[in-house]
Design a protein around this motif. Structure first.
Motif, mmCIF file in Angstrom:
data_model
loop_
_atom_site.group_PDB
_atom_site.id
_atom_site.type_symbol
_atom_site.label_atom_id
_atom_site.label_comp_id
_atom_site.label_asym_id
_atom_site.label_seq_id
_atom_site.Cartn_x
_atom_site.Cartn_y
_atom_site.Cartn_z
ATOM 1 N N ALA A 76 13.278 -49.529 -45.093
ATOM 2 C CA ALA A 76 12.311 -49.530 -46.196
ATOM 3 C C ALA A 76 12.957 -50.097 -47.466
ATOM 4 O O ALA A 76 12.340 -50.908 -48.182
ATOM 5 C CB ALA A 76 11.792 -48.117 -46.444
ATOM 6 N N ALA A 77 14.203 -49.710 -47.734
ATOM 7 C CA ALA A 77 14.903 -50.220 -48.915
ATOM 8 C C ALA A 77 15.128 -51.727 -48.807
ATOM 9 O O ALA A 77 14.995 -52.463 -49.789
ATOM 10 C CB ALA A 77 16.233 -49.493 -49.085
ATOM 11 N N LEU A 78 15.470 -52.186 -47.608
ATOM 12 C CA LEU A 78 15.681 -53.620 -47.409
ATOM 13 C C LEU A 78 14.395 -54.400 -47.675
ATOM 14 O O LEU A 78 14.425 -55.466 -48.303
ATOM 15 C CB LEU A 78 16.190 -53.885 -45.985
ATOM 16 N N MET A 79 13.284 -53.880 -47.209
ATOM 17 C CA MET A 79 12.000 -54.557 -47.440
ATOM 18 C C MET A 79 11.712 -54.670 -48.942
ATOM 19 O O MET A 79 11.289 -55.727 -49.421
ATOM 20 C CB MET A 79 10.860 -53.797 -46.751
ATOM 21 N N VAL A 80 11.947 -53.589 -49.669
ATOM 22 C CA VAL A 80 11.694 -53.604 -51.112
ATOM 23 C C VAL A 80 12.632 -54.602 -51.797
ATOM 24 O O VAL A 80 12.205 -55.378 -52.667
ATOM 25 C CB VAL A 80 11.864 -52.184 -51.703
ATOM 26 N N LEU A 81 13.919 -54.593 -51.398
ATOM 27 C CA LEU A 81 14.885 -55.505 -52.018
ATOM 28 C C LEU A 81 14.567 -56.971 -51.691
ATOM 29 O O LEU A 81 14.698 -57.844 -52.554
ATOM 30 C CB LEU A 81 16.299 -55.151 -51.575
ATOM 31 N N LEU A 82 14.154 -57.231 -50.473
ATOM 32 C CA LEU A 82 13.782 -58.604 -50.118
ATOM 33 C C LEU A 82 12.549 -59.057 -50.883
ATOM 34 O O LEU A 82 12.459 -60.218 -51.312
ATOM 35 C CB LEU A 82 13.564 -58.722 -48.607
ATOM 36 N N GLN A 83 11.603 -58.183 -51.068
ATOM 37 C CA GLN A 83 10.418 -58.525 -51.858
ATOM 38 C C GLN A 83 10.805 -58.785 -53.314
ATOM 39 O O GLN A 83 10.295 -59.720 -53.941
ATOM 40 C CB GLN A 83 9.368 -57.405 -51.795
ATOM 41 N N ALA A 84 11.748 -57.993 -53.830
ATOM 42 C CA ALA A 84 12.221 -58.236 -55.197
ATOM 43 C C ALA A 84 12.915 -59.584 -55.290
ATOM 44 O O ALA A 84 12.760 -60.308 -56.290
ATOM 45 C CB ALA A 84 13.174 -57.121 -55.626
ATOM 46 N N LEU A 85 13.659 -59.967 -54.252
ATOM 47 C CA LEU A 85 14.319 -61.265 -54.239
ATOM 48 C C LEU A 85 13.292 -62.397 -54.210
ATOM 49 O O LEU A 85 13.428 -63.399 -54.927
ATOM 50 C CB LEU A 85 15.261 -61.364 -53.039
ATOM 51 N N VAL A 86 12.249 -62.238 -53.420
ATOM 52 C CA VAL A 86 11.185 -63.248 -53.372
ATOM 53 C C VAL A 86 10.528 -63.374 -54.746
ATOM 54 O O VAL A 86 10.292 -64.495 -55.233
ATOM 55 C CB VAL A 86 10.143 -62.899 -52.283
ATOM 56 N N LEU A 87 10.266 -62.252 -55.384
ATOM 57 C CA LEU A 87 9.647 -62.293 -56.720
ATOM 58 C C LEU A 87 10.570 -62.957 -57.734
ATOM 59 O O LEU A 87 10.116 -63.737 -58.595
ATOM 60 C CB LEU A 87 9.273 -60.887 -57.183
ATOM 61 N N ALA A 88 11.873 -62.667 -57.638
ATOM 62 C CA ALA A 88 12.817 -63.281 -58.576
ATOM 63 C C ALA A 88 12.896 -64.790 -58.346
ATOM 64 O O ALA A 88 12.923 -65.576 -59.308
ATOM 65 C CB ALA A 88 14.192 -62.646 -58.419
ATOM 66 N N LEU A 89 12.940 -65.204 -57.094
ATOM 67 C CA LEU A 89 13.001 -66.632 -56.801
ATOM 68 C C LEU A 89 11.706 -67.349 -57.159
ATOM 69 O O LEU A 89 11.709 -68.548 -57.467
ATOM 70 C CB LEU A 89 13.324 -66.860 -55.319
ATOM 71 N N SER A 90 10.584 -66.620 -57.131
ATOM 72 C CA SER A 90 9.306 -67.257 -57.449
ATOM 73 C C SER A 90 9.222 -67.644 -58.924
ATOM 74 O O SER A 90 8.332 -68.409 -59.308
ATOM 75 C CB SER A 90 8.133 -66.367 -57.057
ATOM 76 N N ASN A 91 10.154 -67.157 -59.753
ATOM 77 C CA ASN A 91 10.201 -67.580 -61.152
ATOM 78 C C ASN A 91 10.773 -68.987 -61.284
ATOM 79 O O ASN A 91 10.537 -69.652 -62.301
ATOM 80 C CB ASN A 91 11.033 -66.618 -62.001
ATOM 81 N N ILE A 92 11.556 -69.429 -60.277
ATOM 82 C CA ILE A 92 12.156 -70.760 -60.373
ATOM 83 C C ILE A 92 11.608 -71.725 -59.320
ATOM 84 O O ILE A 92 11.945 -72.898 -59.337
ATOM 85 C CB ILE A 92 13.694 -70.686 -60.254
ATOM 86 N N MET A 93 10.796 -71.240 -58.390
ATOM 87 C CA MET A 93 10.183 -72.115 -57.380
ATOM 88 C C MET A 93 8.843 -71.530 -56.965
ATOM 89 O O MET A 93 8.506 -70.413 -57.346
ATOM 90 C CB MET A 93 11.106 -72.284 -56.163
ATOM 91 N N ASP A 94 8.119 -72.278 -56.195
ATOM 92 C CA ASP A 94 6.826 -71.817 -55.703
ATOM 93 C C ASP A 94 7.028 -70.541 -54.878
ATOM 94 O O ASP A 94 7.982 -70.443 -54.102
ATOM 95 C CB ASP A 94 6.213 -72.925 -54.838
ATOM 96 N N PRO A 95 6.157 -69.532 -55.044
ATOM 97 C CA PRO A 95 6.316 -68.269 -54.304
ATOM 98 C C PRO A 95 6.348 -68.445 -52.787
ATOM 99 O O PRO A 95 7.076 -67.735 -52.086
ATOM 100 C CB PRO A 95 5.106 -67.440 -54.738
ATOM 101 N N ALA A 96 5.606 -69.391 -52.250
ATOM 102 C CA ALA A 96 5.610 -69.612 -50.802
ATOM 103 C C ALA A 96 6.982 -70.098 -50.340
ATOM 104 O O ALA A 96 7.499 -69.648 -49.304
ATOM 105 C CB ALA A 96 4.535 -70.612 -50.415
ATOM 106 N N TRP A 97 7.582 -71.005 -51.107
ATOM 107 C CA TRP A 97 8.914 -71.493 -50.756
ATOM 108 C C TRP A 97 9.956 -70.385 -50.907
ATOM 109 O O TRP A 97 10.919 -70.305 -50.125
ATOM 110 C CB TRP A 97 9.297 -72.699 -51.601
ATOM 111 N N ALA A 98 9.796 -69.558 -51.902
ATOM 112 C CA ALA A 98 10.726 -68.439 -52.112
ATOM 113 C C ALA A 98 10.667 -67.484 -50.929
ATOM 114 O O ALA A 98 11.707 -67.042 -50.407
ATOM 115 C CB ALA A 98 10.387 -67.705 -53.412
#
Length: 129
Positions: free
Chosen positions: A58-80
Motif C-alpha cells: 500500500a505504501a509503495l502504491m502511494v509513493l509511486l502515485q506521488a512520483l507520477v504526480l511529481a513527474l507530471s509537473n515536468i512532463m505529460d501525466p500519461a508519459w509520467a
C-alpha cells in the motif's frame, strides 16, 4: 556388557544393527521435534510477514502515485505514469529472476543433514571393521 573379544560375529552384528537402529530413531525424533518447534515459529512469522507485506505494498502504491504526480509537473501525466510503470516493471523482473535463481533445487539441498548422515555412516563402517 560382555567383552568384545568374547562375542561372536552374529552377536557383534546384532549389536551393531541394534545400535544403528537406535541412532537412526533418535536422529529422526530429533529432526521431528525440531521441525515441530520451527513450524510454530514459522506460522507466527508468516502472519507478521503477510501483514507487513500488505502495508508495504500500500505504501509503495502511494509513493509511486506521488512520483507520477511529481513527474507530471515536468512532463505529460500519461508519459509520467508510463515512465514510472516501466521502471517499476524492470525492477520487478530483476527481483523475480534473482529470487528464482535462489529457489533452484540445488540451493535447497539439506547440506548439514547430508554431512551428518555421512559421518554417521562412516562411524558405522568403522564399527564394523
Amino acid at each position: 556388557m560382555a567383552d568384545p573379544e568374547a562375542r561372536s560375529i552374529p552377536q557383534l552384528l546384532g549389536d551393531f544393527t541394534s545400535d544403528l537402529t537406535t541412532l537412526l530413531r533418535q536422529e529422526s525424533e530429533l529432526v521431528r521435534a525440531e521441525f515441530s518447534e520451527k513450524l510454530g515459529v514459522l506460522g507466527r512469522a508468516g502472519g507478521e510477514l503477510a501483514g507487513g507485506a500488505i502495508l508495504l505494498l500500500a505504501a509503495l502504491m502511494v509513493l509511486l502515485q506521488a512520483l507520477v504526480l511529481a513527474l507530471s509537473n515536468i512532463m505529460d501525466p500519461a508519459w509520467a505514469a508510463l515512465l514510472v510503470g516501466v521502471v517499476v516493471a524492470i525492477v520487478g523482473v530483476v527481483l523475480l529472476r534473482a529470487g528464482a535463481s535462489l529457489a533452484k533445487p540445488i540451493n535447497l539441498t539439506p547440506d548439514r543433514t547430508l554431512r551428518q548422515v555421512g559421518k554417521d555412516a562412516e562411524l558405522a563402517k568403522d564399527q564394523v571393521t
